[in-house]
Each structure stands twice: as structure tokens, then as C-alpha cells.
Scaffold this active site. Structure first.
Site, PDB file in Angstrom:
ATOM      1  CD  GLU A 183      -2.983   1.168   0.441  1.00  7.86           C
ATOM      2  OE1 GLU A 183      -2.443   1.698  -0.555  1.00  7.86           O
ATOM      3  OE2 GLU A 183      -4.093   1.509   0.849  1.00  7.86           O
ATOM      4  CG  ASP A 184      -1.181   4.804  -1.144  1.00  2.36           C
ATOM      5  OD1 ASP A 184      -1.743   4.168  -0.227  1.00  2.36           O
ATOM      6  OD2 ASP A 184      -1.809   5.547  -1.914  1.00  2.36           O
ATOM      7  CG  ASP A 226      -5.094   8.480   6.873  1.00  2.00           C
ATOM      8  OD1 ASP A 226      -4.525   9.111   7.761  1.00  2.00           O
ATOM      9  OD2 ASP A 226      -6.089   8.932   6.250  1.00  2.00           O
ATOM     10  CE  LYS A 240      -1.676  11.510   5.921  1.00  2.00           C
ATOM     11  NZ  LYS A 240      -2.989  11.964   5.407  1.00  2.00           N
ATOM     12  CG  PHE A 291      -4.415  15.263   1.622  1.00  2.00           C
ATOM     13  CD1 PHE A 291      -5.158  14.125   1.918  1.00  2.00           C
ATOM     14  CD2 PHE A 291      -4.192  15.576   0.285  1.00  2.00           C
ATOM     15  CE1 PHE A 291      -5.669  13.313   0.912  1.00  2.00           C
ATOM     16  CE2 PHE A 291      -4.703  14.778  -0.735  1.00  2.00           C
ATOM     17  CZ  PHE A 291      -5.445  13.648  -0.421  1.00  2.00           C
ATOM     18  CG  ASP A 337      -5.460  10.440  -5.755  1.00  2.00           C
ATOM     19  OD1 ASP A 337      -5.352   9.706  -4.749  1.00  2.00           O
ATOM     20  OD2 ASP A 337      -6.561  10.802  -6.208  1.00  2.00           O
ATOM     21  NE  ARG A 341      -3.758   8.019  -8.724  1.00  2.00           N
ATOM     22  CZ  ARG A 341      -4.373   7.661  -7.595  1.00  2.00           C
ATOM     23  NH1 ARG A 341      -3.660   7.324  -6.541  1.00  2.00           N
ATOM     24  NH2 ARG A 341      -5.677   7.650  -7.518  1.00  2.00           N
TER      25      ARG A 341
HETATM   26  P1  IMP Z   1      -6.957   4.346   5.538  1.00  2.00           P
HETATM   27  O1  IMP Z   1      -7.991   3.305   5.234  1.00  2.00           O
HETATM   28  O2  IMP Z   1      -7.540   5.510   6.282  1.00  2.00           O
HETATM   29  O3  IMP Z   1      -5.713   3.827   6.197  1.00  2.00           O
HETATM   30  O4  IMP Z   1      -6.602   5.026   4.187  1.00  2.00           O
HETATM   31  C1  IMP Z   1      -5.744   4.568   3.294  1.00  2.00           C
HETATM   32  C2  IMP Z   1      -6.011   5.191   1.957  1.00  2.00           C
HETATM   33  O5  IMP Z   1      -6.416   6.564   2.040  1.00  2.00           O
HETATM   34  C3  IMP Z   1      -4.739   5.178   1.190  1.00  2.00           C
HETATM   35  O6  IMP Z   1      -4.652   4.029   0.419  1.00  2.00           O
HETATM   36  C4  IMP Z   1      -4.833   6.419   0.341  1.00  2.00           C
HETATM   37  O7  IMP Z   1      -5.440   6.089  -0.875  1.00  2.00           O
HETATM   38  C5  IMP Z   1      -5.742   7.346   1.088  1.00  2.00           C
HETATM   39  N1  IMP Z   1      -4.970   8.397   1.773  1.00  2.00           N
HETATM   40  C6  IMP Z   1      -4.732   8.500   3.101  1.00  2.00           C
HETATM   41  N2  IMP Z   1      -4.002   9.581   3.398  1.00  2.00           N
HETATM   42  C7  IMP Z   1      -3.750  10.181   2.203  1.00  2.00           C
HETATM   43  C8  IMP Z   1      -3.013  11.375   1.844  1.00  2.00           C
HETATM   44  O8  IMP Z   1      -2.439  12.105   2.658  1.00  2.00           O
HETATM   45  N3  IMP Z   1      -2.978  11.655   0.516  1.00  2.00           N
HETATM   46  C9  IMP Z   1      -3.591  10.895  -0.435  1.00  2.00           C
HETATM   47  N4  IMP Z   1      -4.276   9.782  -0.135  1.00  2.00           N
HETATM   48  C10 IMP Z   1      -4.372   9.429   1.178  1.00  2.00           C
HETATM   49 MG    MG Z   2      -4.967   3.868  -1.563  1.00  2.00          MG
END
Ligand code: IMP
Ligand code: MG
Length: 172
Positions: free
Chosen positions: A95-96, A99, A127, A148, A155, A161
Site C-alpha cells: 500500500e501507499d 492512515d 500517519k 494530506f 493523489d 501521483r
Molecule cells: P486508511 O484506510 O484511512 O488507512 O486510508 C488509506 C487510503 O487513504 C490510502 O490508500 C490512500 O489512498 C488514502 N490516503 C490516506 N491519506 C492520504 C493522503 O495524505 N494523501 C492521499 N491519499 C491518502
Molecule cells: Mg490507496
């Protein structure tokens, strides 16, 4: 629009090498499938895969979370599942960013129902302040503040991206 670099491409590369070395050590002699999470995970997956010094299979899963573009709601919709038969294989989800953790938590549970030999997680960015579920990333990346970010796969509304560094948009 003002874009500031937060994590340089050199820092990303250094961390990716570290993670690839750990992955090579841990999975040597095993059947490993890297599963990239589209779309954000595609750049990290392509860099990581080329630094792993053993054969791997590669597949992708495409997910979208319900909610607006900057806030994950924890309900994950599978747009495209993997085509690879993962039964009995070791899966590493790539994963990127982690969060809230809801996406990776959902995906880990999903692959655990598919009969994989093991399911582990890698994310190049983290994060920690935003976490909503207690989840362990097995190959953790670089910790960033609650901002962010875009670039290196991430993106804002489909854009940025391809920026080689991880950047913060300071002024919209
Ligand atoms: P989570 O489910 O909240 O952990 O979110 C993960 C997904 O939210 C990631 O795969 C990203 O696609 C998106 N995401 C979370 N933070 C950012 C950010 O700062 N910039 C862009 N995409 C984000
Ligand atoms: Mg994602």
C-alpha cells in the site's frame, strides 16, 4: 498552488531498499505474491518488487472507500480482486500509506478468508496520529505528520501521483 517536498525520493528509495532486504530475508524459499493496492500502491510496488532479490508473483487489487476524497469511511468496496490463486501462498499487501488503518485492516481480513499461507502488510508511508484501528504493518515505511500528501502514487482528486517526492499542498 504551492507544493512543498516533505519526503524526498532519496529517502523513499533508502526505505524501500531496507524493506526489500527484510522481505528477501523473510520469504527466501517461499512462494510470495505481492498484491499492490490500486491505484496509490503502484509506484511503491514497482520500486519494491525490483529491489527484492528472489522471485515473486505480482497481482493487484483495486479498492475504493466510500466517503469523500480525503476522508476514509472504513467501508471498502472491491473494484477488482486478484486473479492469482492465492490458496497456500504467502501474500504481502503493498500500500501507499496507512492512515486510519481501515483499508489495510479490511484487506488483511479479506485475504485471511482466501486460505493464504500468510498475509502481511507493507506501506511506504504512515500517519500514526490518524489510526482508528489497532493494526500492525509488518514492513512499515516512513512516519509523517497528519498532513494530506501527494506524489509517489498518492493523489489529490486523481492528480499528482507521478511526483517523485512525497509533497504537501500548502495552498489550494
Ligand atoms: P486508511 O484506510 O484511512 O488507512 O486510508 C488509506 C487510503 O487513504 C490510502 O490508500 C490512500 O489512498 C488514502 N490516503 C490516506 N491519506 C492520504 C493522503 O495524505 N494523501 C492521499 N491519499 C491518502
Ligand atoms: Mg490507496
Amino acid at each position: 498552488m504551492k507544493i512543498n517536498v516533505l519526503i524526498t525520493k532519496e529517502q523513499l528509495e533508502k526505505k524501500t531498499v531496507e524493506l526489500a532486504e527484510a522481505i528477501t530475508r523473510d520469504y527466501e524459499g517461499k512462494e510470495l505474491v505481492l498484491v499492490g493496492v490500486l491505484k496509490g500502491g503502484f509506484i511503491f510496488l514497482s520500486d519494491l518488487a525490483r529491489k527484492i532479490r528472489m522471485n515473486v508473483a505480482i497481482d493487484f487489487i483495486s479498492v475504493s472507500s466510500y466517503g469523500n476524497s480525503t476522508e476514509s469511511m472504513g467501508v471498502v468496496k472491491i473494484i477488482k480482486d486478484v486473479d492469482t490463486d492465492v490458496v497456500g501462498k504467502h501474500v504481502l499487501i503493498v500500500e501507499d500509506i496507512i492512515d486510519t488503518g481501515l483499508t489495510l485492516n479490511y484487506l488483511k481480513d479479506l485475504f485471511n478468508t482466501k486460505g493464504c499461507a500468510s498475509v502481511k502488510l507493507a506501506a511506504i508511508l504512515d500517519k500514526p496520529e490518524r489510526r482508528k484501528v489497532d493494526i500492525k504493518v509488518d514492513y512499515p515505511g516512513i512516519k509523517i505528520p497528519d498532513k494530506f500528501v501527494v506524489g509517489y502514487g498518492l493523489d489529490y482528486a486523481g492528480n499528482y501521483r507521478n511526483l517523485p517526492d512525497v509533497c504537501v499542498i500548502e495552498e489550494m
